[in-house]
Design an enzyme around this catalytic site. Structure first.
Site, PDB file in Angstrom:
ATOM      1  N   LYS A 124       0.537  -1.158  -0.588  1.00 16.24           N
ATOM      2  CA  LYS A 124      -0.077  -0.088  -0.248  1.00 16.24           C
ATOM      3  C   LYS A 124       0.496   0.759   0.312  1.00 16.24           C
ATOM      4  O   LYS A 124       2.115   0.975   0.716  1.00 16.24           O
ATOM      5  CB  LYS A 124      -0.768  -0.002   1.203  1.00 16.24           C
ATOM      6  CG  LYS A 124      -1.834  -1.048   1.258  1.00 16.24           C
ATOM      7  CD  LYS A 124      -2.815  -0.873   2.275  1.00 16.24           C
ATOM      8  CE  LYS A 124      -4.115  -2.501   2.506  1.00 16.24           C
ATOM      9  NZ  LYS A 124      -4.363  -2.460   3.222  1.00 16.24           N
ATOM     10  N   HIS A 127       1.703   7.247   2.396  1.00 17.94           N
ATOM     11  CA  HIS A 127       0.977   8.649   1.954  1.00 17.94           C
ATOM     12  C   HIS A 127       1.065   9.176   3.852  1.00 17.94           C
ATOM     13  O   HIS A 127       1.877   8.440   4.387  1.00 17.94           O
ATOM     14  CB  HIS A 127      -0.448   8.043   2.270  1.00 17.94           C
ATOM     15  CG  HIS A 127      -1.288   7.844   3.171  1.00 17.94           C
ATOM     16  ND1 HIS A 127      -1.395   7.967   3.990  1.00 17.94           N
ATOM     17  CD2 HIS A 127      -1.649   6.190   2.969  1.00 17.94           C
ATOM     18  CE1 HIS A 127      -2.653   7.558   4.609  1.00 17.94           C
ATOM     19  NE2 HIS A 127      -1.809   5.797   4.263  1.00 17.94           N
ATOM     20  N   HIS A 130       0.844   8.227   7.045  1.00 20.23           N
ATOM     21  CA  HIS A 130       2.045   7.473   7.423  1.00 20.23           C
ATOM     22  C   HIS A 130       3.157   8.454   7.891  1.00 20.23           C
ATOM     23  O   HIS A 130       4.219   8.082   7.972  1.00 20.23           O
ATOM     24  CB  HIS A 130       2.864   6.583   6.944  1.00 20.23           C
ATOM     25  CG  HIS A 130       2.003   5.028   6.568  1.00 20.23           C
ATOM     26  ND1 HIS A 130       1.217   4.718   5.242  1.00 20.23           N
ATOM     27  CD2 HIS A 130       1.565   4.408   7.265  1.00 20.23           C
ATOM     28  CE1 HIS A 130       0.185   3.816   5.925  1.00 20.23           C
ATOM     29  NE2 HIS A 130       0.609   3.104   6.944  1.00 20.23           N
TER      30      HIS A 130
HETATM   31  N1  ARG Z   1       0.143  -1.634  10.114  1.00 21.38           N
HETATM   32  C1  ARG Z   1      -0.314  -1.200  10.789  1.00 21.38           C
HETATM   33  C2  ARG Z   1      -1.026   0.536  10.680  1.00 21.38           C
HETATM   34  O1  ARG Z   1      -0.208   0.991   9.454  1.00 21.38           O
HETATM   35  C3  ARG Z   1       0.200  -0.123  12.437  1.00 21.38           C
HETATM   36  C4  ARG Z   1       0.722  -1.045  13.005  1.00 21.38           C
HETATM   37  C5  ARG Z   1       0.942  -0.171  14.586  1.00 21.38           C
HETATM   38  N2  ARG Z   1       1.624  -1.107  15.457  1.00 21.38           N
HETATM   39  C6  ARG Z   1       1.121  -2.417  15.614  1.00 21.38           C
HETATM   40  N3  ARG Z   1       2.402  -2.871  17.207  1.00 21.38           N
HETATM   41  N4  ARG Z   1       0.164  -2.355  15.982  1.00 21.38           N
HETATM   42  O2  ARG Z   1      -2.101   0.568  10.651  1.00 21.38           O
END
Ligand code: ARG
Length: 564
Positions: A124, A127, A130
């Site tokens: 993905k 963007h 992030h």
């Molecule tokens: N990949 C997730 C997102 O983009 C964030 C992960 C954050 N870290 C975790 N340990 N849950 O929403």
């Protein structure tokens, strides 16, 4: 000896009812310098002494007196106000100078902080949303490191899940190896979007995708090879952006890392009698916490986001024995973290309260103009490049002969975006406006960097002049200079506060204050004067400010070019 401590000692001699720690906590720094350099409010003592607060203040005033270090004590209403001996104060701060102010502290020695941030989802786009987790996480990393902690930055990549089944199906139907190798994530997104469009017309595609994901879960070689390849393509692009931001991670152990570690954890949740089966799914009820249940496995046995997070937390505790494990994500994940933190607690782990979620608000664009090709998604790399381009333009207009133009354009262009993001409390939404971000006069990154360059330029000019080791600190007691020195002195406590509140904005605000005060000092005091003693003394201020700005900017991930 530290001035605050001197005041605490003075006061504790007069108030035996309070401990020195209590006294220290009550001491304030008046925002109006006419009210002194330190103030002790007596309101809270009314109960203890059964007296009106201003009576208490004057009683205390009777019992204490001025000294070598405290030149004046005034009772103003319910406050005891202290005026320090300015020369001694300036000497104390500036003779220790930036070595003392900028050195790594010892608060966190021997302790580890784990920071989970950035953590984008594979395939993905990276963007603007992030951006925040990446730079808030990075700033917190640097701040804790400055406090002496060992930090472990973990990029918990979203690299497992049904979306990979979809991607495999899409690739097999419409993908081209060549195009993906050439266009990277953009190409992956293209076929991923196409999958969704097509699946609406032809739902059997979803079944195919699920089947491929099951193959992945069962270790099918072809499926895993494709997954690995998608992951590499995405990572390569993420790393390009990290490099622009000068951000590194200690670990890229993402969601897939926990594939083989969840089973025993699920078993242990079960053993502890926490699991209820509802409609075939395993859940932990959190009714007693007024939260919806936390899903551990779905009806088909597959695991969830929370299952991985619970497993990861236990793994990290065992691996790093952290003092805190910090998760930086948008606030829309508040419930997710609150839920699984409770599951850890219910499992009986006494370290549950060392898990900390650090949420932040949304980013939006002021004008739709930037909202690029694909609806609302603005690719971070595009944004950073645009900022660099705009900065390069400004440099061409204002200072075309500058050396290292490209390097400066990068430092300022990227720094501007990072600074803008960290300027307000993180929970506030950020509205992105170019006029604000790149304004050299406002409360911005470029403004602070410009101040830094100005200080550097002064120091370059005197390089060959006479500088003596003896500094006459009495020459630095005028109001503007004294204000700068007081702000310099605050730096270590601002870092502590930023860590305690998990708020990099304390650093950004601080460095803007310091820059503004330095600029007033600079405009009202000629630095390079013929009088050697005066020149010397003022140069010490310039040098210390320069170093503190550099360190402070470093803590929030912004570079400080010497010239701009
Ligand atoms: N990949 C997730 C997102 O983009 C964030 C992960 C954050 N870290 C975790 N340990 N849950 O929403």
């Amino acid at each position: 000896m530290e001035f605050k401590k001197i005041i605490v000692d003075l006061l504790s001699g007069a108030i035996s009812e309070l401990s020195t720690v209590e006294i220290e906590e009550m001491i304030e720094i008046p925002s109006n310098t006419e009210m002194g350099d330190y103030a002790f409010p007596c309101f809270r003592l009314a109960k203890v002494f059964r007296k009106a607060p201003n009576m208490i203040a004057s009683d205390i005033g009777e019992k204490i007196s001025e000294s070598e270090y405290v030149s004046n004590i005034k009772i103003i209403g319910a406050y005891v106000n202290f005026y320090v001996n300015k020369e001694k104060y300036v000497k104390q701060v500036l003779s220790a100078g930036s070595d003392e102010l900028c050195k790594k502290m010892e608060d966190g020695i021997g302790k580890t902080i784990v920071l989970d941030y950035s953590s984008p989802n594979i395939a993905k786009p990276f963007h603007i949303g992030h951006l925040r987790t990446t730079i808030i996480g990075n700033a917190l990393y640097k701040i804790f490191e400055q406090l002496g902690y060992k930090c472990e930055g973990i990029n918990h990549l979203g690299d497992w899940g049904t979306q990979f089944g979809k991607l495999i199906v899409a690739y097999k139907l419409w993908g081209s190896k060549e195009d993906i190798e050439k266009n990277g994530i953009n190409e992956l997104i293209k076929i991923y979007v196409k999958f969704h469009d097509e699946a609406e017309k032809n739902p059997s595609l979803d079944d195919d995708a699920r089947a491929w994901f099951t193959k992945m879960e069962n270790g099918n070689e072809e499926a895993l090879a494709l997954w690995q390849w998608f992951k590499e393509i995405s990572l390569k692009e993420f790393k390009r952006v990290y490099k622009m931001l000068d951000i590194e991670f200690d670990s890229y152990a993402g969601e897939s890392f926990y594939n083989d570690k969840m089973e025993p954890v699920i078993a242990s949740i079960e053993d502890k009698g926490l699991i209820e089966v509802s409609d075939g799914a395993k859940i932990v009820t959190l009714e007693d916490e007024n939260m919806p249940p936390c899903l551990i496995t779905k009806k088909d046995g597959s695991t969830l986001y929370a299952t991985r997070d619970i497993t990861a937390a236990i793994y990290r505790k065992e691996t790093y024995d952290f003092e805190k494990c910090i998760y930086v994500t948008a606030f829309d994940q508040n419930l997710h973290f609150a839920q699984w933190f409770k599951v850890i607690k219910k499992m009986g782990f006494d370290w549950a309260d060392k898990l900390v979620h650090v949420p932040y608000g949304l980013v939006s664009m002021e004008s739709g103009k930037l909202s690029s090709r694909k609806g609302k998604v603005i690719y971070l790399e595009e944004l950073l490049n645009e900022s660099i381009d705009k900065t390069r333009q400004v440099i061409e207009d204002k200072n075309p002969d500058l050396e290292n133009k490209e390097e400066v354009a990068k430092a300022v262009g990227i720094g501007a975006i990072v600074f803008n993001d960290l300027y307000n409390n993180r929970i506030k939404d950020v509205v992105f406006s170019w006029d604000k971000v790149l304004n050299f006069e406002g409360e911005t990154g470029p403004y602070v960097q410009y101040t830094y360059a100005r200080a550097s330029s002064v120091l370059r000019k005197v390089k060959d002049m006479e500088v003596s080791a003896d500094v006459d600190y009495a020459l630095l007691t005028d109001d503007l200079t004294f204000q700068v020195v007081k702000t310099l002195q605050r730096f270590p406590s601002v870092i502590r506060l930023a860590a305690e509140k998990l708020e990099p904005s304390f650093i950004s605000r601080y460095v803007v204050d310091l820059s503004q005060e330095f600029n007033s000092f600079y405009h009202n005091n000629k630095i390079i004067v013929d009088d050697v003693a005066l020149r010397n003394a003022r140069l010490v201020v310039v040098k210390t400010v320069k170093d503190v700005i550099e360190t402070a900017l470093g803590l929030i991930g912004v570079k400080a070019p010497e010239k701009m």
